[in-house]
Enzyme design. Structure first.
Site, PDB file in Angstrom:
ATOM      1  N   HIS A  17      25.894 -41.311   8.415  1.00  0.00           N
ATOM      2  CA  HIS A  17      27.014 -41.186   7.463  1.00  0.00           C
ATOM      3  C   HIS A  17      26.483 -40.954   6.048  1.00  0.00           C
ATOM      4  O   HIS A  17      27.019 -40.124   5.300  1.00  0.00           O
ATOM      5  CB  HIS A  17      27.857 -42.471   7.441  1.00  0.00           C
ATOM      6  CG  HIS A  17      28.561 -42.780   8.712  1.00  0.00           C
ATOM      7  ND1 HIS A  17      28.383 -43.972   9.369  1.00  0.00           N
ATOM      8  CD2 HIS A  17      29.449 -42.072   9.450  1.00  0.00           C
ATOM      9  CE1 HIS A  17      29.138 -43.989  10.454  1.00  0.00           C
ATOM     10  NE2 HIS A  17      29.788 -42.840  10.532  1.00  0.00           N
ATOM     11  N   LYS A  41      41.507 -48.663  17.557  1.00  0.00           N
ATOM     12  CA  LYS A  41      40.152 -49.191  17.696  1.00  0.00           C
ATOM     13  C   LYS A  41      40.133 -50.661  17.301  1.00  0.00           C
ATOM     14  O   LYS A  41      40.908 -51.095  16.456  1.00  0.00           O
ATOM     15  CB  LYS A  41      39.173 -48.432  16.794  1.00  0.00           C
ATOM     16  CG  LYS A  41      38.914 -47.004  17.214  1.00  0.00           C
ATOM     17  CD  LYS A  41      37.826 -46.391  16.349  1.00  0.00           C
ATOM     18  CE  LYS A  41      37.487 -44.984  16.801  1.00  0.00           C
ATOM     19  NZ  LYS A  41      36.398 -44.399  15.991  1.00  0.00           N
ATOM     20  N   ARG A  90      27.426 -34.025  14.446  1.00  0.00           N
ATOM     21  CA  ARG A  90      26.121 -34.313  15.048  1.00  0.00           C
ATOM     22  C   ARG A  90      25.792 -33.353  16.175  1.00  0.00           C
ATOM     23  O   ARG A  90      24.624 -33.036  16.402  1.00  0.00           O
ATOM     24  CB  ARG A  90      26.098 -35.735  15.625  1.00  0.00           C
ATOM     25  CG  ARG A  90      26.167 -36.827  14.584  1.00  0.00           C
ATOM     26  CD  ARG A  90      26.347 -38.158  15.247  1.00  0.00           C
ATOM     27  NE  ARG A  90      27.641 -38.141  15.943  1.00  0.00           N
ATOM     28  CZ  ARG A  90      28.189 -39.162  16.549  1.00  0.00           C
ATOM     29  NH1 ARG A  90      27.554 -40.314  16.603  1.00  0.00           N
ATOM     30  NH2 ARG A  90      29.367 -39.067  17.123  1.00  0.00           N
ATOM     31  N   SER A 128      27.804 -45.226  15.109  1.00  0.00           N
ATOM     32  CA  SER A 128      28.121 -46.645  14.926  1.00  0.00           C
ATOM     33  C   SER A 128      28.202 -47.352  16.267  1.00  0.00           C
ATOM     34  O   SER A 128      27.740 -48.492  16.412  1.00  0.00           O
ATOM     35  CB  SER A 128      29.450 -46.798  14.171  1.00  0.00           C
ATOM     36  OG  SER A 128      29.349 -46.262  12.884  1.00  0.00           O
TER      37      SER A 128
END
Length: 159
Positions: A17, A41, A90, A128
């Site tokens: 990040h 979440k 990514r 994460s």
């Protein structure tokens, strides 16, 4: 002044990040890190903690501001008078998911712009979720997160 929004849950913030933030902060006048409360979440850290960790992790980036929001990204984007949304990429799976979100946001707000920023190769696998999984199993994640996050993960797992 060019202001961009970098939204996410950042649970927790990683060097991946921060890599994206450094790129964005070199290109734009102001970068708002929008810590999103996602009801879908269950985060490890409350929103306030995530905001504080990000603030500590990016304190050397003078044009980065950290905030939190709930609701639609397009509403927050308009409220903050942003010029674009920054999204880190990514891999190809990220791109597919981010494209879908960018198209949905554009259907809600046709003037919104989304800019995809690839992370460095060194951070292409860091997420994460993986960081939390490795940390929960006693692995060393010090190469993936700033020291403030490493301390917060240790406290979470020990307490």
């Amino acid at each position: 002044m060019r202001r961009v929004l970098y939204p996410g849950t950042f649970d927790p913030i990683t060097y991946g990040h921060i890599d994206i933030l450094k790129h964005a902060s070199s290109l734009f006048d102001e970068v708002i890190v929008g810590v999103f409360h996602n009801p879908g979440k269950v985060p490890w850290f409350p929103t306030e903690t995530r905001v504080a960790l990000i603030q500590e992790a990016v304190r050397d980036l003078n044009n980065v501001r950290v905030d939190s929001f709930e609701g639609l990204l397009v509403d927050y984007y308009q409220r903050e008078s942003c010029d674009a949304v920054i999204r880190g990429i990514r891999n190809s799976q990220d791109l597919l998911g981010e494209m879908a979100m960018a198209h949905m946001n554009a259907s809600l707000l046709p003037t919104i712009r989304t800019i995809f920023v690839p992370t460095s190769a060194a951070n292409a696998f860091v997420s994460s979720t993986l960081v939390k999984d490795v940390a929960a199993h006693g692995g060393d994640v010090s190469h993936f997160v700033p020291p403030c996050v490493l301390r917060a993960l240790a406290a979470k797992l020990n307490g």
